[in-house]
Design an enzyme around this catalytic site. Structure first.
Site, short mmCIF file in Angstrom:
data_model
loop_
_atom_site.label_atom_id
_atom_site.label_comp_id
_atom_site.label_asym_id
_atom_site.label_seq_id
_atom_site.Cartn_x
_atom_site.Cartn_y
_atom_site.Cartn_z
N LYS A 41 0.79 36.59 46.03
CA LYS A 41 -0.58 36.27 45.66
C LYS A 41 -0.64 35.28 44.49
O LYS A 41 -1.71 34.73 44.20
CB LYS A 41 -1.34 37.54 45.32
CG LYS A 41 -1.52 38.47 46.52
CD LYS A 41 -2.29 39.72 46.15
CE LYS A 41 -2.52 40.61 47.35
NZ LYS A 41 -1.31 41.34 47.78
N ASP A 42 0.47 35.05 43.83
CA ASP A 42 0.50 34.08 42.71
C ASP A 42 0.02 32.71 43.15
O ASP A 42 -0.68 32.02 42.39
CB ASP A 42 1.93 33.94 42.16
CG ASP A 42 2.34 35.16 41.33
OD1 ASP A 42 1.46 35.81 40.74
OD2 ASP A 42 3.55 35.44 41.27
#
Ligand SMILES: *Cc1c(COP(=O)(O)O)cnc(C)c1O
Length: 434
Positions: free
Chosen positions: A107-108
């Protein structure tokens, strides 16, 4: 590019509005009116390109009409400051390691990309008014969003998390940052955090007082950049001469990640078929079998980032294929695994190959082991570094997973959070003073 709502009752939006608003007025999800195919020449040479350059090509096709290309290039290169390797685990089964980002979460990428794109659009607004991002988290999203938005000028982030319900490592990842990140420790459960955020968006006085938005995974700027991963996977597999009959397997919860992969496919990415791997939360799996989408309450599992009973991005997938169950189920198959099966997979894989799966990746690996047909090569997403679920992994495998330096560094910071009750009036009073 214009964006329409999957519910079909909201006005058409431009990218600026879709990113700042997140959700359309009719509660639908924004969809691009057109998905551009990438040229054949791009796929011919893709194996010689690096991750960042591949991603820039993909980003230009999506966002190039609406974002200055130099700025877009800067955003892409800033977002992808790390690699995304494929690792052979077993004959014809490869792990696409999505966990080399700043918080070791896939999700970064979406979080950082969204932060930078939001900043780009705020700077174009006449008054440059500060935007306040509210995010409720059960762990993973909060850390990715907090780190993605850290130090991004013009944006303040409030991370709401349930007291005592997130792992110590996760808590450190969003409570030790300071700067424009405020952690709010809610005396309640995750649903209480989510309710506070929802109420805040609906409260008129609060919205007069400050500009609020969400960094929810339904935001186009958060989910679409995940398509970069799949073009990169194809490139790396092509370089190995293994890309002719590629099966892409994505451990799924809210279905944002696999949805991005499917958008990639719609742009021409030559993937033969997809598998959505689920834990015991089997709503999508059941849809594939029956043609009926019947959301239900989520159940808690070992792979808790996939504990979703009504995946938001189903609406996008449904829309992408003209609401046709036949088209969806001929391209995507499903798999569902109990906690016992996840444990067994982790043990067996470690025994056979020495590869350490985390509980989420384990669903992906097993779905390929069970579903790969002759001639096919499978790539599954390893969506989290095993150290992020250290207690579980150590326990199941009887080992001591090494904690990467990047993760350990968070543990050294000083925890700072604002205690909050689950009463909306308290939360509102707090925000009104900011
Ligand atoms: C968020 C997450 C998932 C699920 O991804 P979706 O895009 O919600 O389907 C899977 N594994 C891990 C480790 C995650 O953090």
């Amino acid at each position: 590019m214009k964006y329409y709502s999957t519910n079909g009752k909201a006005p058409i939006a431009d990218l600026h509005k879709a990113v700042v608003k997140g959700l359309a007025e009719d509660r639908g999800l924004y969809m691009p009116e057109e998905i551009k195919k990438l040229p054949k020449a791009f796929f011919d040479d893709i194996q010689d390109m690096k991750f960042q350059d591949i991603a820039y090509n993909v980003a230009s096709a999506f966002f190039g009409e609406d974002v200055d290309l130099d700025a877009l290039k800067d955003i892409v290169y800033d977002t992808l400051s790390f690699d995304c390797p494929v690792v052979e685990v077993k004959e014809n089964i490869y792990s696409l390691e999505l966990f080399h980002g700043p918080t070791l979460a896939f999700k970064d990428v979406g979080a950082r990309f969204m932060a930078r794109l939001l900043q780009y659009f705020i700077r174009q607004e006449a008054n440059h008014q500060q935007v306040n991002v509210l995010v409720a988290t059960s762990g993973d999203t909060g850390s990715a969003v907090a780190n993605g938005f850290l130090g991004v000028e013009g944006i303040h982030v409030y991370v709401l998390y349930p007291k005592g319900k997130v792992s110590p490592i996760q808590e450190c990842q969003f409570t030790t940052l300071g700067k424009n990140i405020t952690a709010i420790e809610v005396d309640g459960v995750f649903d209480d955090c989510q309710a506070l955020v929802k109420n805040a968006f609906m409260d008129e006085a609060l919205n007069q007082h400050m500009k609020l938005t969400s960094a929810n995974s339904i935001n186009v700027a958060r989910f679409l950049p995940q398509a970069f991963y799949y073009f990169n996977a194809y490139a790396r597999m092509k370089a190995l001469g293994k890309a002719d009959q590629l099966v892409m397997c994505v451990p799924s919860g809210n279905f944002g990640n696999i949805c991005a992969a499917l958008f990639g496919h719609a742009m021409g990415l030559p993937i033969k078929r997809f598998i959505a791997a689920n834990n015991a939360n089997d709503v999508f799996y059941n849809y594939l079998q029956t043609g009926r989408y019947e959301p239900k309450a989520s159940v808690q599992t070992l792979a808790n980032a996939m504990d979703v009973g009504d995946p938001s991005n189903f609406a996008r997938i449904y829309d992408l294929y003209g609401k046709s169950h036949e088209r969806i189920s001929s391209l995507i198959s499903g798999a569902t695994y109990s906690d016992d099966q996840i444990r067994e997979t982790m043990r067996q894989c470690y025994l056979d190959t020495k590869y350490i799966l985390d509980p989420h990746g384990a669903c992906g690996y097993q779905a390929l082991a069970d579903g790969l047909q002759a001639g096919e090569v499978g790539v599954f997403c390893e969506t989290a570094h095993p150290a992020k679920f250290k207690e579980k992994v150590d326990n199941i495998l009887g080992i001591d997973v090494e904690i990467p330096d990047r993760l350990a560094a968070f543990m050294k910071g000083k925890k700072q959070s604002v205690p909050m009750t689950k009463d909306f009036s308290d939360f509102k009073a707090y925000l009104m003073k900011q």
